[in-house]
Design a protein around this motif. Structure first.
Motif, mmCIF file in Angstrom:
data_model
loop_
_atom_site.group_PDB
_atom_site.id
_atom_site.type_symbol
_atom_site.label_atom_id
_atom_site.label_comp_id
_atom_site.label_asym_id
_atom_site.label_seq_id
_atom_site.Cartn_x
_atom_site.Cartn_y
_atom_site.Cartn_z
ATOM 1 N N GLN A 204 4.867 -10.199 1.293
ATOM 2 C CA GLN A 204 3.680 -10.293 0.467
ATOM 3 C C GLN A 204 2.978 -8.933 0.382
ATOM 4 O O GLN A 204 2.621 -8.467 -0.698
ATOM 5 C CB GLN A 204 2.764 -11.315 1.133
ATOM 6 N N ALA A 205 2.851 -8.302 1.539
ATOM 7 C CA ALA A 205 2.210 -6.991 1.566
ATOM 8 C C ALA A 205 3.042 -5.979 0.787
ATOM 9 O O ALA A 205 2.525 -5.170 0.022
ATOM 10 C CB ALA A 205 2.036 -6.534 3.005
ATOM 11 N N GLU A 207 4.982 -6.627 -1.680
ATOM 12 C CA GLU A 207 4.828 -6.962 -3.095
ATOM 13 C C GLU A 207 3.546 -6.322 -3.639
ATOM 14 O O GLU A 207 3.541 -5.691 -4.693
ATOM 15 C CB GLU A 207 4.777 -8.497 -3.211
ATOM 16 N N GLU A 208 2.471 -6.473 -2.876
ATOM 17 C CA GLU A 208 1.183 -5.970 -3.340
ATOM 18 C C GLU A 208 1.174 -4.456 -3.502
ATOM 19 O O GLU A 208 0.456 -3.908 -4.312
ATOM 20 C CB GLU A 208 0.077 -6.394 -2.364
ATOM 21 N N HIS A 209 1.977 -3.809 -2.673
ATOM 22 C CA HIS A 209 1.918 -2.346 -2.688
ATOM 23 C C HIS A 209 3.130 -1.732 -3.364
ATOM 24 O O HIS A 209 3.418 -0.569 -3.174
ATOM 25 C CB HIS A 209 1.790 -1.826 -1.250
#
Ligand code: SF4
Ligand code: SF4
Lengths: 215, 315
Positions: A204-205, A207-209
């Motif tokens: 998830q992290a 993906e966000e970055h």
């Protein structure tokens, strides 16, 4: 002609193998120790650290077996057959079809187990019976690398008996559901929707970055 | 190999602060006991005297036995008011000629997570958020890649899964512990029996130790630990499983409250496969020594030279 040569050559081949079969191999040196099976199964415990186990007899549903078997109700029957009156729940899946009840249960003294050399073994000491084949496991069990020590690491030693974990008739350990998974780190979540690629919380992290370019 | 505990730093400044504080404490204590009309102002549910007492409480290793006893009584009063149950805080000392070691049979471990359950039932961790000392990693067979290890494998699928093996990790009680070197206030140290402990009252919550630990063993109380009363284990130890506060670090202590009394750690007791072997490394007849001498053993991230006292073996 060539074929004859080939035959001659093939016939000569085993020669060197026979030559290997010399006196040297056949005769056992005086000093060699022949591996021997214990005459008394209890010999196995004689030279290992002292231990006790919980009684298994108290846990057995049908014990004393003699109540039905030797007191005349059921005639001894050593024949391999499908059991139809009692013990139908036993699904013997051990030893790949080489065993029958009386391989391990004494046909004459039903309250006892029996070794392959026909010594009686108590239901409380199944490790003596199992150890006939599983000798390496048995050694590890006595020494603490297989099975489990109960209660304390110090002082009198109590071990978990073989049959507390293994069903002797179906000894393999079955797959089962595990306990609850850990909570992910605060602020992250676990996504189990895709069976083939489980998304890890850190995905998830990522993906966000993903747009950030690291130089 | 022998490593000595690091000496404590120069305490000049701390002492000075404490002396000043002590003056204040005496004043406040007089206030608390002197006028009955004021009674003891209840700060939370803890009396002022106890608040002051724990504020000026010294580092565990510098406290005299009497001071430790007072600290324990303060804690017991606090837990009583917080959980409405009598929590007994013991202070078992390291046993002479004992160095604890642990071995885990990865060919027996099935990934049931029973050890995790046993641990959280024993050690008074926060239940929400769920704080666990043991992390069972699901690994691909034939490799030791911790990058792809999965601690979150779901509880809805049966284990062991084909092609996987399971590697539980927890505090390895390193003989050369980087966490201890990292702590700026020496709130964590290695005891003579090899257990790495934390004085939860001395910890300032800086989380340096968690950064330094290569085994993800240290868990931080980011929020007020939520420990429902019916899950409190009332048999506790000062350096091990007594209930903790928000803002302190905690981790596995090899169940010091049990192991120092000769009992097995809760994870060993909970493991249904017998994969866990615990014992005294200094006793040549112990099970752990048999495993180390007769099995193929390895340690995790051995190249880091932390000398973990936690081995894995297979047979
Ligand atoms: S495993 Fe981590 S927390 Fe435990 S002693 Fe080693 S460095 Fe410290
Ligand atoms: S979190 Fe506590 S134990 Fe860890 S380094 Fe900081 S003060 Fe020391």
């Amino acid at each position: 002609m060539n074929r004859w040569l080939l035959w001659m050559f093939l016939l000569c081949l085993p020669g060197p193998l026979w030559a290997l079969d010399t006196e040297e191999i056949k005769s056992i040196p005086e000093t060699a120790k022949v591996a021997h099976q214990y005459d008394d199964p209890l010999e196995a415990v004689a030279r290992v650290p002292a231990f006790v186990t919980d009684s298994r007899i108290d846990q057995l549903i049908y014990y004393p077996c003699e109540n039905c078997h030797t007191k005349g109700m059921v005639a001894p029957n050593d024949k391999v057959r499908t059991l139809e009156l009692m013990h139908m729940e036993i699904n013997l899946d051990h030893g790949k079809g080489r065993f029958w009840c009386t391989t391990c249960h004494d046909i004459n003294q039903r309250n006892q187990l029996i070794s392959l050399k026909k010594q009686r073994i108590s239901f409380d000491q199944p490790y003596l019976l199992c150890g006939q084949c599983h000798f390496a496991r048995q050694r590890d069990f006595f020494q603490g690398a297989h099975g489990k020590r109960k209660d304390n690491w110090f002082g009198p030693k109590k071990l978990t008996n073989c049959t507390e974990c293994h069903d002797p008739h179906v000894p393999q350990i079955r797959a089962r559901l595990p306990r609850k998974e850990p909570d992910p780190r605060l602020g992250l979540s676990i996504d189990n929707s895709d069976k083939h690629h489980r998304h890890q919380p850190w995905d998830q992290a990522k993906e966000e970055h993903k747009d950030e370019v690291h130089q | 190999m022998k490593f000595t505990n690091n000496n404590l730093p120069d305490l000049g400044r701390r002492k000075a602060i404490r002396l000043v504080g002590m003056g204040a404490a005496v004043g406040m204590g007089a206030l608390a006991s002197g006028s009955s009309s004021l009674a003891t102002p209840n700060m939370g549910n803890v009396s002022l005297a106890d608040q002051v007492g724990s504020f000026f409480q010294d580092h565990y290793k510098r406290m005299s036995p009497e001071e430790i006893q007072e600290a324990i009584e303060r804690l017991e009063r606090k837990y009583k008011s917080k959980y409405q149950v009598e929590v007994k805080v013991g202070d078992p000392k390291p046993l002479p000629d004992v160095l604890f070691g642990y071995a885990l049979n990865i060919s027996k471990c099935q990934g049931y997570r029973e050890c995790v359950k046993g641990c959280t039932a024993e050690n008074n961790q926060s239940k929400d958020p769920n704080l666990e000392y043991i992390r069972v990693l699901e690994m691909d067979r034939g490799q030791m890649n911790l990058e792809t290890a999965d601690p979150y494998y779901p509880s809805t699928e049966e284990v062991p899964k084909p092609g996987k093996f399971y590697l539980p990790i927890q505090c390895h009680h390193c003989e050369n512990p980087p966490c201890v070197k990292a702590c700026p206030v020496k709130a964590t140290w290695k005891e003579p029996d090899g257990i790495v402990v934390i004085d939860y009252n001395w910890c300032i919550g800086c989380r340096m130790c968690a950064n330094a630990c290569p085994y993800w063993a240290r868990k931080f109380n980011w929020t007020e630990p939520n420990l429902p009363v019916d899950t409190v284990n009332t048999q506790t130890g000062y350096l091990s499983n007594r209930p903790r506060e928000k803002g302190v670090m905690e981790k596995c202590t090899f169940c010091a409250q049990r192991s120092r009394e000769g009992r097995m750690p809760a994870c060993q007791e909970a493991c249904p496969t017998g994969a866990r072997v615990f014992g005294n490394l200094l006793d040549p007849d112990s099970e752990i020594r048999y495993v180390l001498e007769n099995k193929n053993v390895f340690r995790l991230k051995e190249e880091l030279n932390t000398e973990p006292k936690f081995w894995y073996y297979s047979d």
